[in-house]
Design a protein around this motif. Structure first.
Motif, PDB file in Angstrom:
ATOM      1  N   SER A  36      46.533  26.734   2.205  1.00 34.02           N
ATOM      2  CA  SER A  36      46.157  27.698   3.559  1.00 34.02           C
ATOM      3  C   SER A  36      44.819  27.493   3.776  1.00 34.02           C
ATOM      4  O   SER A  36      43.960  27.010   3.001  1.00 34.02           O
ATOM      5  N   TYR A  37      44.500  28.039   4.923  1.00 36.12           N
ATOM      6  CA  TYR A  37      43.189  28.201   5.419  1.00 36.12           C
ATOM      7  C   TYR A  37      42.256  29.152   4.534  1.00 36.12           C
ATOM      8  O   TYR A  37      42.788  29.825   4.014  1.00 36.12           O
ATOM      9  N   ARG A  39      39.861  32.290   4.237  1.00 34.43           N
ATOM     10  CA  ARG A  39      39.898  33.446   5.037  1.00 34.43           C
ATOM     11  C   ARG A  39      38.215  33.733   5.395  1.00 34.43           C
ATOM     12  O   ARG A  39      37.512  33.318   4.579  1.00 34.43           O
ATOM     13  N   GLY A  40      37.984  34.100   6.484  1.00 35.31           N
ATOM     14  CA  GLY A  40      36.460  34.447   6.866  1.00 35.31           C
ATOM     15  C   GLY A  40      36.516  35.273   7.922  1.00 35.31           C
ATOM     16  O   GLY A  40      37.490  35.631   8.840  1.00 35.31           O
ATOM     17  N   PRO A  41      35.548  36.009   8.347  1.00 31.52           N
ATOM     18  CA  PRO A  41      35.416  36.818   9.543  1.00 31.52           C
ATOM     19  C   PRO A  41      35.409  35.963  10.697  1.00 31.52           C
ATOM     20  O   PRO A  41      34.942  36.715  11.722  1.00 31.52           O
ATOM     21  N   TYR A  42      35.174  34.707  10.834  1.00 35.51           N
ATOM     22  CA  TYR A  42      35.286  34.076  11.915  1.00 35.51           C
ATOM     23  C   TYR A  42      36.771  33.481  12.396  1.00 35.51           C
ATOM     24  O   TYR A  42      36.716  32.903  13.517  1.00 35.51           O
ATOM     25  N   ASN A  43      37.765  33.611  11.541  1.00 34.27           N
ATOM     26  CA  ASN A  43      38.991  33.033  11.868  1.00 34.27           C
ATOM     27  C   ASN A  43      39.584  33.099  13.358  1.00 34.27           C
ATOM     28  O   ASN A  43      39.627  34.466  13.719  1.00 34.27           O
ATOM     29  N   PHE A  44      39.787  32.366  13.859  1.00 41.81           N
ATOM     30  CA  PHE A  44      40.497  31.962  15.210  1.00 41.81           C
ATOM     31  C   PHE A  44      39.576  32.591  16.255  1.00 41.81           C
ATOM     32  O   PHE A  44      39.796  32.723  17.360  1.00 41.81           O
ATOM     33  N   ASN A  48      40.087  32.614  20.505  1.00 37.84           N
ATOM     34  CA  ASN A  48      40.064  33.845  21.082  1.00 37.84           C
ATOM     35  C   ASN A  48      38.985  33.598  22.305  1.00 37.84           C
ATOM     36  O   ASN A  48      39.246  34.127  23.276  1.00 37.84           O
ATOM     37  N   ILE A 100      49.659  26.367  20.987  1.00 38.91           N
ATOM     38  CA  ILE A 100      49.254  26.591  19.702  1.00 38.91           C
ATOM     39  C   ILE A 100      48.903  25.104  19.155  1.00 38.91           C
ATOM     40  O   ILE A 100      49.713  24.171  19.389  1.00 38.91           O
TER      41      ILE A 100
ATOM     42  N   ASN B  22      40.964  40.093  12.718  1.00 38.28           N
ATOM     43  CA  ASN B  22      41.044  38.652  13.104  1.00 38.28           C
ATOM     44  C   ASN B  22      41.092  37.734  11.813  1.00 38.28           C
ATOM     45  O   ASN B  22      41.066  37.000  11.859  1.00 38.28           O
ATOM     46  N   ASP B  23      41.473  38.518  10.664  1.00 38.82           N
ATOM     47  CA  ASP B  23      41.524  37.724   9.374  1.00 38.82           C
ATOM     48  C   ASP B  23      42.754  37.048   9.145  1.00 38.82           C
ATOM     49  O   ASP B  23      43.947  37.890   8.803  1.00 38.82           O
ATOM     50  N   LEU B  24      43.182  36.050   9.679  1.00 40.12           N
ATOM     51  CA  LEU B  24      44.384  35.616   9.684  1.00 40.12           C
ATOM     52  C   LEU B  24      44.680  33.996   9.419  1.00 40.12           C
ATOM     53  O   LEU B  24      43.785  33.158   9.163  1.00 40.12           O
ATOM     54  N   PHE B  25      45.770  33.534   9.472  1.00 36.91           N
ATOM     55  CA  PHE B  25      46.380  32.265   9.106  1.00 36.91           C
ATOM     56  C   PHE B  25      47.378  32.008  10.130  1.00 36.91           C
ATOM     57  O   PHE B  25      48.180  32.629  10.455  1.00 36.91           O
ATOM     58  N   ALA B  26      47.295  30.709  10.505  1.00 33.37           N
ATOM     59  CA  ALA B  26      48.384  30.280  11.526  1.00 33.37           C
ATOM     60  C   ALA B  26      49.756  30.484  10.780  1.00 33.37           C
ATOM     61  O   ALA B  26      50.068  29.874   9.737  1.00 33.37           O
ATOM     62  N   PHE B 255      48.082  36.508   7.584  1.00 31.92           N
ATOM     63  CA  PHE B 255      46.887  37.056   7.610  1.00 31.92           C
ATOM     64  C   PHE B 255      45.991  36.776   6.217  1.00 31.92           C
ATOM     65  O   PHE B 255      46.575  35.953   5.324  1.00 31.92           O
TER      66      PHE B 255
END
Lengths: 446, 255
Positions: A36-37, A39-44, A48, A100, B22-26, B255
């Motif tokens: 998985s990715y 996680r961080g406060p910048y995700n996506f 956006n 997406i 916004n703490d997420l994953f595709a 998430f």
């Protein structure tokens, strides 16, 4: 009287499982091993904040994915039609992109069944693209902290999956891959020039987005900068595409100083795309041979211990590059990628032609090399791959089985090229780390 | 502990675990999950370290023409490479059931391989069904074998799936089966970049001896956002012991 077997559900279920045991124990089975990715406060934040750019990237990655199946399932003899129709489809998806970001297998399900390791390597590096864009896009990460978060994701990228692209410069990884004399090399760019040049344009877009962000900072100017890059892409770059694969150091020199590791990983991915397309487009090998060669190249260009020490050892031809200016130098054939190719060629020659060659022959070979490295076919250009073209000029050229075969590496030749790089560039000073405070973004801290 | 209190605590826990910002994953619309929206599932696990909250709302018109509703919350996590664990907490109501917590479930799935040109992707899942519903007293084990194979050479991502499961009926009454088996086959394909169409056919043993249910279902999965998949599906029963209709609305949030 014949006995009848009455099979009930109770018998069928264990029988079903038993039948599958040989498959599950087969060594040939490849595992998915997806991670998985981070996680961080910048995700996506990129999704956006710069949604049109995010979607444009998704359109480009549609083309990257589907190109594998197009090449693998079509015959090279159909290249003109295939090239024209796929380029048209790619452009349609670029102008009307998906919402997406797609994984490679979504548009190339056939290739995913034979080359999943390649797809993992690509998807994982697309994740790095996305997260590094996210970090620069995130207003909640101060300009001075961009480096910290970028280094964090680069570390995760290099350590959590077994096939990250190397953080070493392409100068090293191309020599390590030893693909120049394989029978497929240059097939894609020569016979599918429209599609190839679509990707050359895409590989302008990716790095200059970083550079535009580096120049515009965290504030509202960033929105305008990314929008302007997209405008240049549609109005200029797609109409007159670059004639070479642009390297990070050429068109995103400031970001390359922020994260040399990420910059090199992107170059290594972009080159891997081209090599994989060459292999898939080449008609002379079976699917198994193509798979073996792709796996070899994926591994050769992967992160190997010590690569990080070499990360910052590359030149910066234009440290003050303007990403909004699509100039002649950016569009032309001359540049870092082809310099690396020419150097590798010079390094291989003593081994391939130990008795030397006449000046005329050398001139002919260099002319063909240059034409083969250019997209498309020119007047006077010999048919086939680079190796096939030069072999016709130098019939006495000595080639080892390993240097031409599928899934094999000519270690002697690779070492010779790596020694050549050390002699020429071993003393190259590391690029100086960037001082973020010197760039415009500092005034927009939020 | 009262079962409804237990349900409330579990549902609250799952809700707290859901993403806040916004703490997420595709998320991934091509990764079929059981009952989101159809019974068929694929052999693909969620990636290592991925987390997902899933919600589903099911409606069923039973074979004796009563209504059954179920609201289900799930938490899924990629615990190791190629493995995932899940917790399911359903709450049921309607004339066909005793209102309250349904059978809660914990499951682990392991995927053996990425499919090749000839060999399908395969996975095995093990489940523990806890006696949290009315009239249940025993934990019941369940195992499911799953296969997925891409078909054709188009870019429409067409796949076929086969599921086979066994469940031990430890809570059986007189005239009930000891082992319950079910089978399902399914097909899915990409309609556009964000939408997946899914079909399946299900045959399932009911606890009462001599009764089996058959179901034909169709559904859609739509990637609304990189972190959100929504799904909807419906089905019709085939045969006298089968439910008349079923419908499901699903929501997945990574998430």
């Amino acid at each position: 009287m014949m006995n009848t077997i009455n099979l009930s559900y109770r018998h069928l279920f264990p029988l079903f499982l038993l039948l599958l045991c040989p498959f599950t124990q087969a060594n040939a089975l490849e595992q998915r091993n997806n991670v998985s990715y981070l996680r961080g406060p910048y995700n996506f934040a990129f999704y956006n904040r710069h949604n049109s750019a995010y979607r444009l990237q998704a359109g480009i990655h549609f083309a990257h994915g589907k190109q594998h199946d197009v090449l693998l399932l079509d015959k090279q003899s159909n290249h003109k039609k295939s090239d024209a129709s796929f380029e048209e489809e790619s452009l349609a998806m670029t102008y009307g992109p998906p919402r997406i970001e797609p994984p490679m297998e979504l548009y190339a399900p056939y290739s995913a069944q034979s080359n999943y390791m390649l797809f993992r390597a690509i998807d994982w590096t697309h994740m790095l693209h996305e997260q590094t864009y996210d970090i620069l896009s995130a207003k909640n990460i101060s300009w001075e902290d961009k480096k910290y978060w970028t280094d964090r994701i680069v570390k995760y990228y290099l350590e959590e999956l077994d096939v990250p692209r190397s953080p070493a410069p392409l100068d090293i990884t191309m020599r390590r891959a030893g693909t120049m004399m394989k029978p497929y090399f240059t097939v894609f760019r020569n016979y599918y020039p429209e599609s190839n040049n679509y990707f050359f344009a895409a590989h302008w877009w990716h790095p200059v987005v970083y550079e535009a962000m580096m120049l515009s900072g965290n504030g509202p100017e960033q929105d305008d900068a990314v929008r302007r890059i997209n405008e240049v892409y549609f109005s200029e770059v797609l109409k007159k595409r670059p004639m070479r694969m642009l390297l990070s150091r050429e068109v995103m020199p400031r970001y390359s100083r922020l994260s040399p590791e990420a910059a090199n990983a992107f170059d290594n991915l972009h080159m891997l795309h081209g090599i994989a397309y060459d292999i898939m487009a080449y008609d002379g090998w079976t699917l198994e041979q193509k798979t073996a060669e792709i796996k070899r190249v994926v591994k050769a260009m992967s992160y190997q211990p010590g690569d990080e020490e070499l990360a910052a050892k590359f030149p910066l031809p234009r440290p003050d590059y303007d990403p909004f200016e699509y100039d002649d130098q950016t569009q032309g054939f001359e540049g870092e990628m082809n310099r690396i190719m020419m150097e590798m060629w010079e390094e291989m020659m003593p081994m391939m032609m130990p008795d030397g060659m006449s000046q005329d022959m050398k001139k002919n070979v260099m002319t063909q090399l240059r034409m083969k490295l250019m997209p498309g076919m020119e007047d006077g250009e010999k048919q086939g791959s680079l190796m096939e073209a030069v072999k016709s000029i130098m019939p006495k050229m000595k080639m080892s089985e390993e240097s031409m075969g599928a899934g094999t590496t000519d270690t002697k030749m690779v070492n010779m090229m790596l020694d050549g790089w050390k002699k020429k560039h071993g003393d190259t000073p590391k690029v100086e780390p960037i001082q973020m405070s010197l760039y415009k973004g500092v005034s927009y801290n939020e | 502990m009262n079962k409804n209190v237990f349900a409330a605590i579990l549902i609250l826990f799952l809700t707290i675990c859901s993403p806040q910002a916004n703490d997420l994953f595709a998320a991934d619309h091509t990764n079929l999950e059981e009952n989101l929206p159809l019974e068929i599932t694929d052999a693909i696990p969620t990636p290592y370290m991925n987390r997902e909250v899933q919600s589903a709302f099911h409606y069923e018109r039973t074979e004796d023409s009563k209504d059954k509703y179920e609201a289900e919350q799930r938490l899924e996590y990629g615990i190791f490479l190629n493995s995932q664990i899940e917790v399911h907490v359903p709450y049921q109501f309607g004339r066909a059931v005793d209102e309250g917590l349904g059978v809660t479930e914990a499951a682990v799935l392991y995927n053996f391989n990425q499919e090749s040109i000839w060999i399908p992707a395969m996975a095995l899942s093990g489940h523990a069904l806890f006696p949290t519903a009315e009239d249940t007293d025993e934990i019941e084990p369940k195992a499911k074998f799953i296969m997925t194979k891409t078909i054709g050479r188009s870019s429409f991502f067409q796949r076929i799936h086969a599921n086979a499961s066994w469940q031990k009926n430890n809570d059986r009454h007189e005239n009930e089966r000891k082992d319950l088996y079910s089978w399902a086959i399914g097909y899915d394909c990409r309609l556009n970049p964000e939408t997946l169409l899914v079909f399946d056919l299900v045959r399932e043993m009911l606890p009462e001896k001599g009764k089996d249910m058959n179901l034909a279902e169709i559904g859609l999965r739509y990637q609304l956002h990189p972190r959100v998949v929504i799904s909807m599906g419906g089905g019709a029963g085939l045969g006298s012991d089968s439910p008349h209709t079923r419908a499901t609305f699903g929501f997945q949030y990574s998430f």
